[in-house]
Motif scaffolding. Structure first.
Motif, PDB file in Angstrom:
ATOM      1  N   ASP A  29      35.736  10.530 -18.568  1.00  0.00           N
ATOM      2  CA  ASP A  29      34.713   9.120 -17.958  1.00  0.00           C
ATOM      3  C   ASP A  29      33.935   9.728 -16.861  1.00  0.00           C
ATOM      4  O   ASP A  29      34.253   8.961 -15.889  1.00  0.00           O
ATOM      5  CB  ASP A  29      35.522   7.986 -17.677  1.00  0.00           C
ATOM      6  CG  ASP A  29      36.229   7.196 -18.712  1.00  0.00           C
ATOM      7  OD1 ASP A  29      35.930   7.541 -20.211  1.00  0.00           O
ATOM      8  OD2 ASP A  29      37.030   6.340 -18.817  1.00  0.00           O
ATOM      9  N   LEU A  53      35.975  10.259 -23.458  1.00  0.00           N
ATOM     10  CA  LEU A  53      35.648   8.904 -23.103  1.00  0.00           C
ATOM     11  C   LEU A  53      36.772   7.540 -23.466  1.00  0.00           C
ATOM     12  O   LEU A  53      37.122   7.832 -24.679  1.00  0.00           O
ATOM     13  CB  LEU A  53      34.474   8.461 -23.648  1.00  0.00           C
ATOM     14  CG  LEU A  53      33.158   9.425 -23.134  1.00  0.00           C
ATOM     15  CD1 LEU A  53      31.651   8.976 -23.928  1.00  0.00           C
ATOM     16  CD2 LEU A  53      33.016   9.193 -21.749  1.00  0.00           C
ATOM     17  N   HIS A  55      35.973   4.570 -23.150  1.00  0.00           N
ATOM     18  CA  HIS A  55      34.963   3.619 -23.875  1.00  0.00           C
ATOM     19  C   HIS A  55      33.883   4.163 -23.277  1.00  0.00           C
ATOM     20  O   HIS A  55      33.356   4.776 -22.410  1.00  0.00           O
ATOM     21  CB  HIS A  55      35.532   2.184 -23.584  1.00  0.00           C
ATOM     22  CG  HIS A  55      35.287   1.758 -22.178  1.00  0.00           C
ATOM     23  ND1 HIS A  55      36.188   2.408 -21.125  1.00  0.00           N
ATOM     24  CD2 HIS A  55      34.633   0.835 -21.444  1.00  0.00           C
ATOM     25  CE1 HIS A  55      35.729   1.515 -20.130  1.00  0.00           C
ATOM     26  NE2 HIS A  55      34.777   0.777 -20.317  1.00  0.00           N
ATOM     27  N   ALA A  56      32.534   3.392 -23.784  1.00  0.00           N
ATOM     28  CA  ALA A  56      31.394   3.478 -23.511  1.00  0.00           C
ATOM     29  C   ALA A  56      30.387   2.783 -22.815  1.00  0.00           C
ATOM     30  O   ALA A  56      29.045   2.507 -22.820  1.00  0.00           O
ATOM     31  CB  ALA A  56      30.497   4.048 -24.934  1.00  0.00           C
ATOM     32  N   ILE A  61      29.847   6.445 -18.639  1.00  0.00           N
ATOM     33  CA  ILE A  61      29.074   7.307 -19.255  1.00  0.00           C
ATOM     34  C   ILE A  61      27.834   7.918 -18.490  1.00  0.00           C
ATOM     35  O   ILE A  61      27.033   8.902 -19.241  1.00  0.00           O
ATOM     36  CB  ILE A  61      28.542   6.890 -20.846  1.00  0.00           C
ATOM     37  CG1 ILE A  61      27.552   5.660 -20.322  1.00  0.00           C
ATOM     38  CG2 ILE A  61      29.705   6.087 -21.553  1.00  0.00           C
ATOM     39  CD1 ILE A  61      26.976   5.384 -21.844  1.00  0.00           C
ATOM     40  N   TYR A  76      34.140  13.222 -26.934  1.00  0.00           N
ATOM     41  CA  TYR A  76      35.078  12.452 -27.824  1.00  0.00           C
ATOM     42  C   TYR A  76      34.795  11.091 -27.493  1.00  0.00           C
ATOM     43  O   TYR A  76      34.807  10.549 -26.320  1.00  0.00           O
ATOM     44  CB  TYR A  76      36.377  13.040 -27.590  1.00  0.00           C
ATOM     45  CG  TYR A  76      36.886  14.398 -28.238  1.00  0.00           C
ATOM     46  CD1 TYR A  76      37.550  14.520 -29.342  1.00  0.00           C
ATOM     47  CD2 TYR A  76      36.582  15.245 -27.321  1.00  0.00           C
ATOM     48  CE1 TYR A  76      38.031  15.623 -29.971  1.00  0.00           C
ATOM     49  CE2 TYR A  76      36.765  16.625 -27.948  1.00  0.00           C
ATOM     50  CZ  TYR A  76      37.380  16.765 -29.135  1.00  0.00           C
ATOM     51  OH  TYR A  76      37.616  18.078 -29.588  1.00  0.00           O
ATOM     52  N   ILE A  77      34.739  10.285 -28.524  1.00  0.00           N
ATOM     53  CA  ILE A  77      34.636   8.890 -28.146  1.00  0.00           C
ATOM     54  C   ILE A  77      35.165   8.149 -29.670  1.00  0.00           C
ATOM     55  O   ILE A  77      35.460   8.747 -30.625  1.00  0.00           O
ATOM     56  CB  ILE A  77      33.405   8.329 -28.193  1.00  0.00           C
ATOM     57  CG1 ILE A  77      33.369   6.975 -27.369  1.00  0.00           C
ATOM     58  CG2 ILE A  77      32.416   8.199 -29.313  1.00  0.00           C
ATOM     59  CD1 ILE A  77      32.102   6.363 -26.840  1.00  0.00           C
ATOM     60  N   HIS A  78      35.797   6.740 -29.589  1.00  0.00           N
ATOM     61  CA  HIS A  78      36.057   6.021 -30.558  1.00  0.00           C
ATOM     62  C   HIS A  78      34.960   5.481 -31.537  1.00  0.00           C
ATOM     63  O   HIS A  78      33.876   5.298 -31.017  1.00  0.00           O
ATOM     64  CB  HIS A  78      36.659   5.011 -30.287  1.00  0.00           C
ATOM     65  CG  HIS A  78      37.524   4.079 -31.637  1.00  0.00           C
ATOM     66  ND1 HIS A  78      36.834   3.467 -32.528  1.00  0.00           N
ATOM     67  CD2 HIS A  78      39.023   3.799 -31.675  1.00  0.00           C
ATOM     68  CE1 HIS A  78      37.856   2.988 -33.156  1.00  0.00           C
ATOM     69  NE2 HIS A  78      39.137   3.417 -32.956  1.00  0.00           N
ATOM     70  N   GLU A  81      32.459   2.514 -31.139  1.00  0.00           N
ATOM     71  CA  GLU A  81      31.633   2.749 -30.227  1.00  0.00           C
ATOM     72  C   GLU A  81      30.515   4.111 -30.206  1.00  0.00           C
ATOM     73  O   GLU A  81      29.927   4.326 -29.301  1.00  0.00           O
ATOM     74  CB  GLU A  81      32.005   2.527 -28.656  1.00  0.00           C
ATOM     75  CG  GLU A  81      32.866   1.391 -28.510  1.00  0.00           C
ATOM     76  CD  GLU A  81      33.632   1.259 -27.228  1.00  0.00           C
ATOM     77  OE1 GLU A  81      33.313   2.079 -26.196  1.00  0.00           O
ATOM     78  OE2 GLU A  81      34.300   0.471 -27.104  1.00  0.00           O
ATOM     79  N   ARG A  82      30.242   4.532 -31.435  1.00  0.00           N
ATOM     80  CA  ARG A  82      29.517   5.511 -31.669  1.00  0.00           C
ATOM     81  C   ARG A  82      28.090   5.466 -31.327  1.00  0.00           C
ATOM     82  O   ARG A  82      27.318   6.296 -30.815  1.00  0.00           O
ATOM     83  CB  ARG A  82      29.583   6.033 -33.260  1.00  0.00           C
ATOM     84  CG  ARG A  82      29.181   5.064 -34.227  1.00  0.00           C
ATOM     85  CD  ARG A  82      29.147   5.486 -35.649  1.00  0.00           C
ATOM     86  NE  ARG A  82      28.625   6.460 -36.012  1.00  0.00           N
ATOM     87  CZ  ARG A  82      28.928   7.396 -36.979  1.00  0.00           C
ATOM     88  NH1 ARG A  82      29.708   6.909 -37.946  1.00  0.00           N
ATOM     89  NH2 ARG A  82      28.377   8.459 -37.313  1.00  0.00           N
ATOM     90  N   ASN A  91      25.845  -0.529 -24.380  1.00  0.00           N
ATOM     91  CA  ASN A  91      26.667  -0.103 -23.308  1.00  0.00           C
ATOM     92  C   ASN A  91      26.551  -0.920 -22.280  1.00  0.00           C
ATOM     93  O   ASN A  91      27.188  -0.541 -21.126  1.00  0.00           O
ATOM     94  CB  ASN A  91      26.432   1.337 -23.129  1.00  0.00           C
ATOM     95  CG  ASN A  91      24.867   1.875 -22.468  1.00  0.00           C
ATOM     96  OD1 ASN A  91      24.540   1.194 -21.643  1.00  0.00           O
ATOM     97  ND2 ASN A  91      24.307   2.551 -23.226  1.00  0.00           N
ATOM     98  N   ALA A 106      27.835  11.316 -29.596  1.00  0.00           N
ATOM     99  CA  ALA A 106      29.557  12.176 -29.278  1.00  0.00           C
ATOM    100  C   ALA A 106      29.388  13.216 -30.407  1.00  0.00           C
ATOM    101  O   ALA A 106      29.038  13.042 -31.606  1.00  0.00           O
ATOM    102  CB  ALA A 106      30.527  10.976 -29.482  1.00  0.00           C
TER     103      ALA A 106
END
Length: 213
Positions: A29, A53, A55-56, A61, A76-78, A81-82, A91, A106
């Motif tokens: 983060d 991350l 989250h975004a 970020i 890397y992110i989920h 939340e791309r 965001n 990401a």
């Protein structure tokens, strides 16, 4: 393994450097002030391998793109939340900052839970939505620490009044994913000081049937 907390960006969001003895480092983060973060990395003679991350949201970020380019490392992110990295409306920077904080897409999209192997690091990835739909927590069993993002704080929990937030989902995430960790696990949150699972189980008012005012 060792870690260092570095508050960065407009809200003093906690970025973390997670380091192995061989100098390998993960950056969690990076919310802003890429130059400050870079100076710390050089001071510690760290070798960054990736940006993780939780989250975004914009305050997590802000330095992603500068750090990625400087060190040539993946993000890397989920997957939920791309699109948040590239969209200031998603965001939150458009709403809260009156401007755009963005980064490129990401490099790796995470989905589900399991082990994440990066260089000499082995982490367990937990989905902990509620603060945001794609919130993740990263757990190192060997180091006895969990990077909880804005899910769980010392004496508090993440806000759930932002787009995609849900209070009941967050409480469920914390109870099912975080409070099941060993009680001496150190919780490294997105804001504020560190705490432990045991302390939050015993005294966090948001997890014990009432809220503090």
């Amino acid at each position: 393994m060792k870690w260092k907390r570095i508050p960065l960006g407009p809200l003093g969001t906690n970025a973390y450097l997670f380091l192995q003895e061989n100098g390998d480092c993960l950056i969690i983060d990076p919310g802003g002030e890429a130059d400050k973060l870079g100076r710390e990395l050089k001071k510690m003679q760290a070798r960054p391998l990736a940006i993780l991350l939780t989250h975004a949201h914009f305050d997590h970020i802000g330095a992603v793109e500068d750090v990625r380019k400087q060190w040539k490392i993946p993000v890397y992110i989920h997957k939920k939340e791309r699109d948040w990295l590239t969209d200031p409306a998603l965001n939150g920077s458009q709403l809260f900052m009156g401007g755009a904080i963005t980064a490129g897409p990401a490099d790796h999209l995470l989905s589900g839970e399991g082990n994440l192997e990066i260089g000499s690091f082995s982490l367990k990835v937990f989905e902990t939505p509620g603060h945001s739909p794609g919130s993740l927590s990263y757990y190192s069993e060997g180091a006895g620490i969990v990077f909880s993002g804005d899910a769980l704080f010392q004496g508090s929990i993440g806000r759930t009044d932002l787009p995609g937030g849900n209070h009941d989902t967050l409480i469920s995430s914390i109870h099912k994913k975080l409070l099941t960790l060993p009680e001496d696990t150190l919780v490294l949150s997105g804001h504020g000081a560190e705490t432990t699972i045991e302390i939050e189980m015993d005294s966090n008012p948001f997890l014990n049937g009432f809220q503090a005012y």
